[in-house]
Design an enzyme around this catalytic site. Structure first.
Site, short mmCIF file in Angstrom:
data_model
loop_
_atom_site.label_atom_id
_atom_site.label_comp_id
_atom_site.label_asym_id
_atom_site.label_seq_id
_atom_site.Cartn_x
_atom_site.Cartn_y
_atom_site.Cartn_z
CE LYS A 14 47.25 76.26 18.54
NZ LYS A 14 45.82 75.91 17.87
NE ARG A 128 43.10 66.93 16.36
CZ ARG A 128 43.58 68.03 17.02
NH1 ARG A 128 44.81 68.67 16.83
NH2 ARG A 128 42.70 68.94 17.54
#
Ligand code: B4P
Length: 195
Positions: A14, A128
């Site tokens: 997103k 991440r």
């Protein structure tokens, strides 16, 4: 006005796609995750309360995030449109967003849902986590809890927009650029219809 909800599980992309969409369509980016992280960085009371929940992979209370969005909408009344990234995450938040937009004589144009399977999400979040320093990406248990919370608390938001005829799904697996192209195609189809 173009008002997009960019929807999907944690790690679906997103934030990644929002960065590209705001440039192409000249939209204001409202990411509740980013807004909360800036409150944490500033050491505000709200940030301190939010941090305890976010670090565990849990959602922050609805009234906190709705209040932040309300403030940002008021601050950006001249905007050409908004991209709501990571918001709404509960049906209560979706209802509140509809009410807020009605006050400004506008509405959500469409919801784009990035579809990514759970194991790929876990892989992305942990990857991440190697560099982001985000406590909610650091360990597998927290990443899995975030995906569970999404499936139980956030998935019903998709039905909410489906019932309004505003739900569009995009495959979130593949090259970032080709996913971006697929999202833009959906947006342009909707824009043509609503013109
Ligand atoms: P968010 O900040 O919204 O974070 P996210 O779900 O992790 O991110 P996103 O889907 O944007 O992932 P990204 O593009 O970075 O939320 C964090 C927390 O804040 C929540 O857990 C909650 O506690 C709280 N919160 C936020 N909003 C709330 C609300 N409305 N109500 C209550 N609580 C709220 O992508 C992830 C990784 O994948 C990146 O490393 C990226 O490089 C990679 N990636 C992206 N696209 C890829 C692709 N196509 N292929 C491979 N990797 C890809």
């Amino acid at each position: 006005m173009l008002n997009l909800v960019l929807f999907g599980p944690p790690g679906a992309g997103k934030g990644t796609q929002s960065e590209k969409l705001i440039k192409k369509y000249n939209l204001v980016h409202l990411s509740t995750g980013d807004l909360l992280r800036s409150q944490i960085a500033a050491g505000t009371e709200l940030g301190l309360r939010a941090k305890q929940l976010m670090d565990q992979g849990l959602l922050v209370p609805d009234e906190v995030v709705i209040g932040m969005i309300e403030y940002k909408l008021r601050e950006n009344q001249e905007a050409a449109g908004f991209i709501f990234d990571g918001f709404p995450r509960t049906v209560n938040q979706a209802v509140a967003l509809d009410d807020l937009l009605t006050q400004y004589n506008t509405e959500i144009t469409t919801m784009i849902s990035l579809v990514v399977e759970d194991e790929e999400l876990i892989r992305r979040l942990l990857k991440r986590g190697e560099t982001s320093g985000r406590p909610d990406d650091r360990d597998e248990e927290t990443a899995r809890r975030r995906v569970r919370v999404y499936n139980s608390e956030t998935m019903p938001v998709a039905d909410f927009y489906e019932k309004q005829g505003k739900y569009l799904a995009v495959d979130g697996i593949g090259e970032i650029e080709s996913i971006f192209t697929a999202i833009c195609q959906k947006i342009e189809q909707v824009s043509v219809k609503t013109q």
